[in-house]
Structure formats: structure tokens, C-alpha cells
Design a protein around this motif. Sequence first.
Motif, mmCIF file in Angstrom:
data_model
loop_
_atom_site.group_PDB
_atom_site.id
_atom_site.type_symbol
_atom_site.label_atom_id
_atom_site.label_comp_id
_atom_site.label_asym_id
_atom_site.label_seq_id
_atom_site.Cartn_x
_atom_site.Cartn_y
_atom_site.Cartn_z
ATOM 1 N N HIS A 132 1.315 0.524 9.588
ATOM 2 C CA HIS A 132 -0.105 0.312 9.903
ATOM 3 C C HIS A 132 -0.789 1.572 10.437
ATOM 4 C CE1 HIS A 132 1.094 -0.405 14.228
ATOM 5 N NE2 HIS A 132 -0.083 0.149 14.430
ATOM 6 N N LEU A 153 -1.872 9.930 2.234
ATOM 7 C CA LEU A 153 -1.593 9.301 3.515
ATOM 8 C C LEU A 153 -1.908 10.267 4.654
ATOM 9 C CD1 LEU A 153 1.792 7.527 2.724
ATOM 10 C CD2 LEU A 153 -0.500 6.546 2.723
ATOM 11 N N GLN A 154 -2.497 9.739 5.703
ATOM 12 C CA GLN A 154 -2.839 10.544 6.861
ATOM 13 C C GLN A 154 -1.670 10.602 7.842
ATOM 14 O OE1 GLN A 154 -5.792 12.209 6.977
ATOM 15 N NE2 GLN A 154 -6.141 11.336 4.932
ATOM 16 N N PRO A 185 0.807 -1.227 0.000
ATOM 17 C CA PRO A 185 0.000 0.000 0.000
ATOM 18 C C PRO A 185 0.842 1.280 0.000
ATOM 19 C CG PRO A 185 -0.902 -1.590 1.545
ATOM 20 C CD PRO A 185 0.394 -2.161 1.063
ATOM 21 N N GLN A 242 -5.311 -4.105 9.536
ATOM 22 C CA GLN A 242 -6.208 -4.824 10.423
ATOM 23 C C GLN A 242 -5.458 -5.203 11.693
ATOM 24 O OE1 GLN A 242 -8.595 -7.876 8.535
ATOM 25 N NE2 GLN A 242 -8.554 -6.823 6.542
ATOM 26 N N ALA A 290 0.766 4.364 -2.719
ATOM 27 C CA ALA A 290 0.610 5.776 -2.364
ATOM 28 C C ALA A 290 1.689 6.622 -3.020
ATOM 29 C CB ALA A 290 0.652 5.928 -0.844
ATOM 30 N N ILE A 317 -3.881 8.841 -3.710
ATOM 31 C CA ILE A 317 -3.907 8.289 -2.357
ATOM 32 C C ILE A 317 -3.173 9.247 -1.435
ATOM 33 C CG2 ILE A 317 -3.236 6.355 -0.888
ATOM 34 C CD1 ILE A 317 -3.299 4.581 -3.374
ATOM 35 N N ARG A 360 -0.706 4.447 9.190
ATOM 36 C CA ARG A 360 -1.116 5.311 8.074
ATOM 37 C C ARG A 360 -1.789 4.513 6.956
ATOM 38 N NH1 ARG A 360 4.112 8.267 6.182
ATOM 39 N NH2 ARG A 360 2.720 9.933 5.498
ATOM 40 N N CYS A 361 -1.951 3.213 7.151
ATOM 41 C CA CYS A 361 -2.428 2.332 6.082
ATOM 42 C C CYS A 361 -3.947 2.174 6.140
ATOM 43 C CB CYS A 361 -1.754 0.963 6.196
ATOM 44 S SG CYS A 361 -2.222 -0.204 4.888
ATOM 45 N N TRP A 362 -4.605 2.316 4.994
ATOM 46 C CA TRP A 362 -6.055 2.183 4.909
ATOM 47 C C TRP A 362 -6.503 0.720 4.881
ATOM 48 C CZ3 TRP A 362 -2.629 3.665 1.277
ATOM 49 C CH2 TRP A 362 -2.535 2.910 0.115
ATOM 50 N N LYS A 363 -5.543 -0.213 4.749
ATOM 51 C CA LYS A 363 -5.886 -1.639 4.714
ATOM 52 C C LYS A 363 -5.538 -2.354 6.013
ATOM 53 C CE LYS A 363 -5.525 -3.892 0.940
ATOM 54 N NZ LYS A 363 -5.002 -4.683 -0.193
#
Length: 360
Positions: free
Chosen positions: A304, A287-288, A262, A311, A266, A285, A306-309
Motif C-alpha cells: 500500500h 512505482l514510487q 497492481p 485506500q 507494474a 507504471i 507504493r500503490c496508486w489504488k
Amino acid sequence: MSPAEKDGATAATPEALLSVRGLEKHFPVTKGLLKKQVAAVRAVDGVSFDVFKGETLGVVGESGCGKTTMGRLITRLLEPTGGEIVFEGHDITHMPQTRLRPLRRDIQMIFQDPYSSLNPRHTVGAIVGAPYRIQGIKTEQSIKKEVQDILALVGLNPEHYNRYPHEFSGGQRQRIGIARTLTLKPKLIVADEPVSALDVSIQAQVVNLLEDLQNELDLTYVIIAHDLSVVRHISDRVAVMYLGKIVELADRKSLYESPMHPYTNALMSAVPIPDPARRKDRKRIRLQGDVPSPLNPPPACRFHTRCWKAQEICKKVEPPLVELAVGHQVACHFPENAPEGFTPGDVTAADPGPLKTTVR
């Protein structure tokens, strides 16, 4: 491409010129009058890769991800905290300086800033000829002729021998730095952002010069950059770094056409596209947040936060760098563009070994 490959035969795995395994560099953080260590900045934290003879490995990532530190470790300008660096079959990880001096002939570095990397008090002849004098391999009478030949090789006038750095433009200064790198006929060159301080038009000239020199002198490059367009043009393979680790490593075509991590996606989405129609259709994309501090990196997968995927497994289990497709390694529990049969979250630790890939 080798003759065997052109004939359709299976090419043998080339022998690595440089092998890096588990490379680490932690800078201590001290406190108080006694300089007691209270923490450590994990600039490079467990990096593994191979560089094969005659190829160009591009290294990309955001500022502060550890690219430059890794380059200085490879050239042994910094002492590694841990891991292993093997050059031509010889372990140079903690080689003493007395034994490193002859090795400097084979491993050289091009520095990022063409202004600060040249001594303003020295002439071009003294700067480019310095490696000969330090190594003691040329007589003073022959140095001038050798230096003038190298200046001509990099596109400079041999008559510039007696000039000073302030008399040159930025692109010319970078050519002087490249000339200094070439004097000892190195086998491996680590170029740290070699064109980032130059104008766009000059960048193209320097990149083309590096390619021409590689073909003419049989050089091997590790190119550190943040400009993905430059990396795509010059590299055979590309390693993507994030917060001290390599998160994806693949050949150029595979990485740019089918990125898996990911973070790589980005980065790719931020590359400018000159075609207005394609630019309009592309999804950007964003990144936050900022890159976390290497002083206190996130646990498990460092991306993780900053990752939208991401879990729950991403916060507990660090994904190792494993090969999911031929010549394509990625460190992610939920990679994009994953091959058929891959189960998300089912990444197990494994030593990737030497990367089987075709070099040009």
C-alpha cells in the motif's frame, strides 16, 4: 494436456507433488555482546502454494522479495521458522538431516551463479559425480560412464570429464551445474535465476535445454527469476512475490493477459516490447519509492505504500490470497481486471486449498 481434456472431459485435479502452507523464514537481528535478539527480518512470511507433477511454476518479483530464500526452504537448505512443506505426502518441514539425505535424490537445486557454484579445484568429473559418491549408490568404476552420459545429455562433450571449471564459458558452466543436478534423477528441481548471469543468446539455449530435459525426464520445476519474458516462455503457472508474500498466483496465460494485482501490472509494464508501435501505446507504471525493509514491513497490505489504488482499508486489513477466477488467486482489496460481481474492498479470508488448474 491429458487425453481426457482433449476429448472434452472434465479433468480431475492433479495431486500436488509439493504443497507449501504458511511457510515462514525470519532471520533474527541481534545486538550487544550477548547477541540478544531485538528484531527479525521477515524474508518469507506466510507463503502457500502447490506444485503439480510435470509442471513448471515460475516465481517472480523484485530483488529482496524472498524468492531465493523460499527456494532454499523448499530444498531444505534453510530451516523454516514456521509453516509446512509436504513433498509426495510426507512432511519434510523439520525433517532431521539423517532422514533428509535420501530425500536429496528427489529434490535438487540449480544455483544462480555458474562461477561460484562450482569448486575450481575439482574436475568436471568430480563435480558431477559427487552426488553418486555422497549417496553411495554407484561404484567408482561406473561413475565415469554415468557422468559422461549426463554431460552428453546437457550438450557437453563427454571428453570434458577431466577438465576444470575455469576452462569453460559461463553457459557451459551452467550446463555443468545442471548435469550435477540431474545425476540422481530428481523429481523436483528448484532453479534459482538459472540464466540471469548469462548472455542473452546463451539464456535461450539454457532455457530450451531445461524444457527439453523436462519433457525427456518428466521433471517438475520451480523457476525463480526476475526476467518476466523468460518466465512467460517456460512456466505453466506464475507466482508473484512482494516483500515475503505471494500477491498473485495464476496460470501463465491469465496472468500475462489479465493481471489483477497492481504490483503485477507494474511489473508487466516494465517488460521490453520489440514492436515500436505497441511500445508507444503502452502505459508505463512507475512505482514510487524503494521496496520497504523486511525488517519492518508496512502493516496490512505490504504494497500500500507504493500503490496508486490504496485506500484506508489497505492500511488496516491485510488482503488474503483468494481465488477470484478459475485458477487465478490474488491478494488485493482493489484488484484490476476483477470478475463481474466482485465488490472492491470485500475480500474475506479463506483457505484457497489446492489450485485447480490444467498443467501441460
